[in-house]
Each structure stands twice: as C-alpha cells, then as structure tokens.
Design an enzyme around this catalytic site. Structure first.
Site, PDB file in Angstrom:
ATOM      1  N   LEU A  10     -14.372  -3.369  39.643  1.00  0.00           N
ATOM      2  CA  LEU A  10     -14.156  -2.254  40.569  1.00  0.00           C
ATOM      3  C   LEU A  10     -12.715  -1.757  40.507  1.00  0.00           C
ATOM      4  CD1 LEU A  10     -16.115  -3.307  43.788  1.00  0.00           C
ATOM      5  CD2 LEU A  10     -16.572  -1.321  42.346  1.00  0.00           C
ATOM      6  N   HIS A  11     -11.777  -2.668  40.312  1.00  0.00           N
ATOM      7  CA  HIS A  11     -10.366  -2.301  40.284  1.00  0.00           C
ATOM      8  C   HIS A  11      -9.918  -1.796  38.913  1.00  0.00           C
ATOM      9  CE1 HIS A  11     -10.404  -4.703  44.012  1.00  0.00           C
ATOM     10  NE2 HIS A  11      -9.346  -4.004  44.348  1.00  0.00           N
ATOM     11  N   GLY A  12     -10.798  -1.791  37.939  1.00  0.00           N
ATOM     12  CA  GLY A  12     -10.456  -1.225  36.635  1.00  0.00           C
ATOM     13  C   GLY A  12      -9.941  -2.258  35.649  1.00  0.00           C
TER      14      GLY A  12
END
Length: 503
Positions: free
Chosen positions: A385-387
C-alpha cells in the site's frame, strides 16, 4: 513544512581529501582560505562534531521568544493557510447534509446530490493540495469502477480479488513507468486511502450481505472522494460513509463541536512540537541514542498531526462510528505509543482505521493458514500500500518480526510465571496468579515497555527531513542510519526470538 532537522553523516563514509586531516590541520586549512568553507568541509565538520571528534563550545538553546518568532508563528501560519480551504469544504458538505436532515419539503436534497457534492468538494480539496496531479487519482477511481462493474456482472464473489489486482497493477505501473518519483511521493498518501476504499468495497460486495449491490457511479465517486477523508484520511468503510444520509447518525451537537475543536488543536500542537521543540529540547551535541529518539519522536508527532487532522475533518463532515464514544480518538492514540506497553500496542494504536482494515481484509483471511504467515502477509500488504519504498518496507517487515516475537515470548512468559505480562493488557478480572497490580509485574511491564521505546527510536531514526524525503528514502539511506547504531535493535530482536525458542 520547513526543514528543521539535520541529517547525520558518518565520517567513515565520507569520500573526500579531508578525511585524513587532523582537527588542527583542517582548521589551519580553513584559516588559509580566509575562513571560507566548501560544502565538503562543512559536511566533514558537522560529521565530526556529531561524533565527538571536534569539540566546539557548549551548544546553547535558543530563547523561547526566538523559537516562537522564527518557528512557531511561521509553522502555524503556513499550516492554517494550507488547511483553510479543506475545512471550508467540509463545513459546506456538512451544511448540505444537515439541510437534508431537516426534513422540510422545500429543503429536501436528493441523495444523489449529496453524493455528487461529496465527490465535487473532495476533488476541489484535492486540487488545492495536488493541483492537476489529482487526475491520477481520478483515473484510478474511474478505471476501478469499470473493473468492479464488469466482475460484478460476471462473478460477484471475485470483486475483492479483482479490486486488489487492479490496485496493485495500477500502482506499480504509475510508480515504475509513468509518474516521477517526486510526484508519486506527493500523491502517495491520498492514493493509499483511495486504494483501501476500493479494495474494501470490492471485498464487501463479494460477500453478499455486507454491501448489497455495486453503488452507482455517483455514489461510488462520493465515497472515494468524500471531502472529509480524501486528502489525509482516514479510511472509512462504505457503510460508515452511507451513515451520512442518516439524520440520527452523529447529529450536530455540542460534543461534536468540542471534538472537532480538540482534534484540530491537537493536530496543530503536534505539528508545532515536531517542527519547533524536538530539536530545542534535545540538542545536536547529545548522545547519539538520544538523537535517534529525538528524530524518531519528531516523525511520530508529524504523524499525529496528520492523524488528528484526519480525525477532525472526518468528524466535521459527519462521519463517525456509533459504537465509539463521542470524544474517543478514532485514528491515533499517542499516549499508547509514547508510553507503550508493547510494540503490539504501538502498531495497533498507530493508525486505528488502517489496523482495522488490515485485520479485517488481510489478517483474518490468512490466519487459518498460520499466525506467522498471517502476520507476515499483513505487513507485506501494508508495504505494498505504501509503494515501492525500501525504507518503509524494511521498517514494516521489521515490525512484523518484532511484534510476532514479542507476542509469543510474552505469552510464553505469562504462562510460565502465571502473570499479567502479555503484550496486550489483561482484562480486569483475569485468572493470573500475579495480576497487573503486583509490584514485580509492574516492573516487568515497565522494562518491556522501555524496550519498545528503544525499538521505536531505532526504527524511526531514518524518517528525518533529509533531501531524499521528496522522492522516498533509499536503501543506502536506511542501512546507513541503522549501521550508525550497529543494527542493535535487530540484534536484540533476534536474541529475543532465540530466547523464546529456547524456553
């Protein structure tokens, strides 16, 4: 925000001609150049100063009046200028909802108008922060709706998987091929919230009964771009969003106004403390572990700023959970992080909506295959989700190992000594022989809590305001920060796991 934090330089990593000079020779060289410092000299002097190899006069704190004038006021002014439009949009949306709740025939607002206003005001709020870069988020939202619409007609049960695959694919394509790193880092926060909404809605649609049907495009856009949650969050479920249409859900009241006021004030206090007072309390010539704690705490308070702000904006628009107390913080609980019982408690209270999302949509679905696998995949999901950021992934995966080790070790010790020393606090009427009021139990929990503070200082060390923050921190930055502390926290965690395995 303005940069009030210095980066740490390891003199052993410096690659210049000054590394072999003694202090006296370097000072003579500076004097021979009329006192002019090159960037390399400045970095070298700063590095030696922080590692105690050059001892200047005792560093003194600035007067509070200077901190007030040069930091507090600019921080306050910049933050209020940035947030004013967002709060106005939230108030406008809440007013529209209240008009609909009055129930008068000539003031009744159709539901589709409320959803449309939610989306339009949310997009306007995004534009004030991201300019036209918000088009990446709009594109993601529209394409995801087409995917969900197709899968819903074909096989409803696969909506959750389809939403997950689309979000991961879209994020990777944008981050690796289309969007510049500085831009992607800028929109990442809003993209995380949008991704969580799309995936959770897809899963809820796939489970018949949770969300009966796929919302129409206006309802979908209203949910995804809800003005109270679109910029800073928090994540809310589609059910919570739909409660906006219920006039009995979180009505206008004195308690509601007090909560918005308190959370907004706490957000500003957290920002000011992070920017202005962490470096004022702990000076640059302090012990390196104190410096690590200082930088980690500055990062934590900047996170509290975002969290309290998201709590304020979501409450301002009328989003609340009926099961929660009116004055209960819905996003973060700093007291459980700054004075933690355990790392498990820190992770739980860091972001309550995200914790619920990961627990509901990842952990519980994998847990039948093993607790360790469930914990690992939960932190992997959080990392995705945070990349593609090595630093965040390293911290999150380290947290996964830390929390699992801590949980199983304290559970084992609790069974051996029949005491309330588990990672989570026992209920008031527990069956342990030694309860939480026992002096030795209190001392043990305090020591284990201090260990959690030690891990927090280590893990949060690299989240300082260095030049890399605009593109995301690199692997070398992360390893350099941890190597400056000899990877001590990881060694302690490994020793803890070995101790658990042996007993």
């Amino acid at each position: 925000m303005d940069d009030f934090y210095d980066d740490y330089m390891d003199p052993d990593m410096m690659s210049n001609d000054f590394s072999d000079l003694s202090q006296e020779e370097l000072l003579e060289l500076i004097a021979s150049q009329g006192g002019q410092l090159t960037p390399e000299m400045m970095e070298y002097l700063q590095a030696h100063h922080r590692h105690g190899k050059i001892t200047p006069g005792v560093q003194e704190r600035l007067p509070v009046s200077e901190v007030f004038q040069n930091c507090l006021i600019p921080t306050w002014t910049q933050a209020t200028d940035m947030l004013l439009s967002l709060f106005i949009f939230c108030i406008v949306f809440r007013t529209i909802c209240q008009v609909n709740h009055i129930g008068l025939k000539f003031l009744t607002v159709p539901q589709w108008v409320i959803h449309a206003c939610s989306a339009i005001l949310g997009i306007l709020a995004l534009k004030s922060f991201l300019s036209m870069d918000l088009l990446y988020l709009v594109t993601c939202c529209l394409l995801s709706y087409l995917v969900l619409m197709f899968v819903h007609k074909w096989n409803r049960s696969l909506c959750g998987i389809a939403a997950l695959v689309f979000i991961v694919t879209f994020s990777l394509i944008c981050e690796l091929l289309i969007v510049k790193p500085t831009l992607w880092h800028k929109i990442r926060g809003a993209h995380i919230i949008l991704s969580m909404k799309i995936i959770s809605l897809g899963v809820d649609i796939g489970e018949e009964g949770s969300v009966l049907n796929l919302p129409n495009i206006v309802e979908y856009m209203g949910y995804c771009f809800n003005v109270g949650t679109v910029v800073f969050g928090p994540w809310v479920s589609y059910r919570q969003y739909c409660q906006l249409l219920d006039k009995e859900s979180n009505p206008l009241s004195f308690t509601w106004a007090i909560k918005v006021l308190i959370t907004s004030s706490l957000a500003m206090v957290s920002l000011i403390y992070s920017n202005c007072f962490t470096t004022w309390i702990i000076l640059d010539d302090a012990w390196r572990w104190l410096l690590a704690y200082r930088d980690a705490q500055a990062f934590r308070f900047s996170h509290y700023f975002i969290s309290f702000l998201s709590d304020a904006t979501s409450s301002l628009t009328g989003i609340a959970d009926k099961e929660e107390s009116a004055l209960q913080w819905n996003v973060v609980r700093p007291h459980n992080i700054e004075i933690p019982r355990s790392m498990v408690e820190v992770v739980t209270n860091w972001n309550l909506p995200m914790h619920y999302w990961l627990k509901t949509y990842v952990f519980k679905r994998v847990r039948p295959y093993g607790t360790f696998l469930a914990i690992t995949l939960t932190y992997v999901a959080s990392s995705l989700l945070h990349g593609l950021n090595f630093q965040l992934a390293a911290v999150l995966l380290s947290l996964g190992f830390y929390t699992y080790t801590e949980f199983v070790l304290r559970r084992r010790l609790s069974q051996i000594f029949d005491a309330c020393i588990q990672a989570r606090k026992c209920k008031e009427k527990c069956e342990h022989k030694y309860t939480s009021k026992n002096p030795l139990v209190i001392l043990t929990n305090l020591c284990l809590g201090a260990l959690a503070v030690f891990h927090l200082a280590y893990l949060g060390l690299m989240f300082n305001n260095s030049d890399d923050q605009d593109v995301g921190y690199t692997m070398s930055h992360t390893l350099e920060k941890w190597s400056s502390l000899q990877f001590l926290s990881h060694w302690v965690a490994l020793g803890t796991f070995i101790f658990y395995w042996l007993i």
